[in-house]
Design a protein around this motif. Structure first.
Motif, PDB file in Angstrom:
ATOM      1  N   SER A 126      -4.609   3.639  -2.951  1.00  0.00           N
ATOM      2  CA  SER A 126      -4.239   2.226  -2.788  1.00  0.00           C
ATOM      3  C   SER A 126      -5.213   1.474  -1.896  1.00  0.00           C
ATOM      4  N   THR A 127      -6.284   2.135  -1.451  1.00  0.00           N
ATOM      5  CA  THR A 127      -7.229   1.474  -0.532  1.00  0.00           C
ATOM      6  C   THR A 127      -8.674   1.632  -1.014  1.00  0.00           C
ATOM      7  N   LEU A 152       0.840  -1.197   0.000  1.00  0.00           N
ATOM      8  CA  LEU A 152       0.000   0.000   0.000  1.00  0.00           C
ATOM      9  C   LEU A 152       0.880   1.255   0.000  1.00  0.00           C
ATOM     10  N   HIS A 153       0.314   2.347  -0.494  1.00  0.00           N
ATOM     11  CA  HIS A 153       1.066   3.590  -0.655  1.00  0.00           C
ATOM     12  C   HIS A 153       0.802   4.493   0.544  1.00  0.00           C
TER      13      HIS A 153
END
Lengths: 136, 136
Positions: B121-122, B98-99
């Protein structure tokens, strides 16, 4: 009026991809998957502490979640507050002048009883009241 | 990785009006009010069970919450998951691909340590990791 945050509801376009994110990458155990006819959604509950994340994707044409996705894209959809007496909670919400979407409870996931409060009366936040089934 | 839902963050344009809604009409006790310089917000915590609702309004020009309000209007802004070891949680989030918005924790409300995960990213959900101060 409310006991605690029961869950946050997240609107997703790809339910299996979202399960992979929450279960496999964020480590939240998957508890339940169900098509909730009355709400027109396919829903998944994942566990986080004593609460949940609820993933929602449209299961019927012209569902509220489908319209949300068209308008705003995927993301947080609602917050649900738990109550052990939804009629009393609805009376309190009504008495406080907030605008209910559901004047009477509907059947939610895992045979819970749920009702939504209109986001126009809550600063843009879609709130759900949820009374879990007694044997959940 | 995460213990529980610590709070939901709600972006508001009128902080006093929002306090009136949550405290006076929904019955959530007001716990704390603080200007969090590092995040450019004035924030209020209200209690709901063992979690919180965090109301946020911009306290600085060009703050993230101000840009959110301009783009989307008032409403749910983020969900915060509690951890007792934010470095370890950040390592896990990073390892899962994830970022992160914050590679290192920043100082949040009540001297908590916080870091945000990028919503790209989510699935469109702004997630916050929060490690409360030990003496909170």
């Amino acid at each position: 009026m409310f006991g605690r945050i029961d869950h946050i509801g997240v609107a997703v376009e790809d339910l299996d991809g979202a399960i992979s994110l929450y279960r496999d990458r964020l480590g939240m155990p998957l508890q339940h998957r169900e098509t909730v006819e009355e709400l027109g959604v396919e829903a998944v509950l994942l566990e986080i502490g004593d609460g949940h994340v609820e993933l929602l994707t449209p299961a019927a044409p012209d569902s509220a979640v489908g319209r949300f996705l068209e308008r705003r894209g995927p993301g947080m959809h609602h917050v649900a507050y738990q109550t052990d007496d939804i009629e009393s909670a609805l009376d309190s919400v009504r008495a406080s002048g907030l605008h209910l979407i559901d004047e009477q409870p509907r059947t939610g996931i895992l045979r819970s009883r749920v009702a939504f409060v209109h986001p126009k009366s809550t600063g843009g936040v879609l709130m759900e009241l949820v009374e879990p089934a007694k044997d959940r």
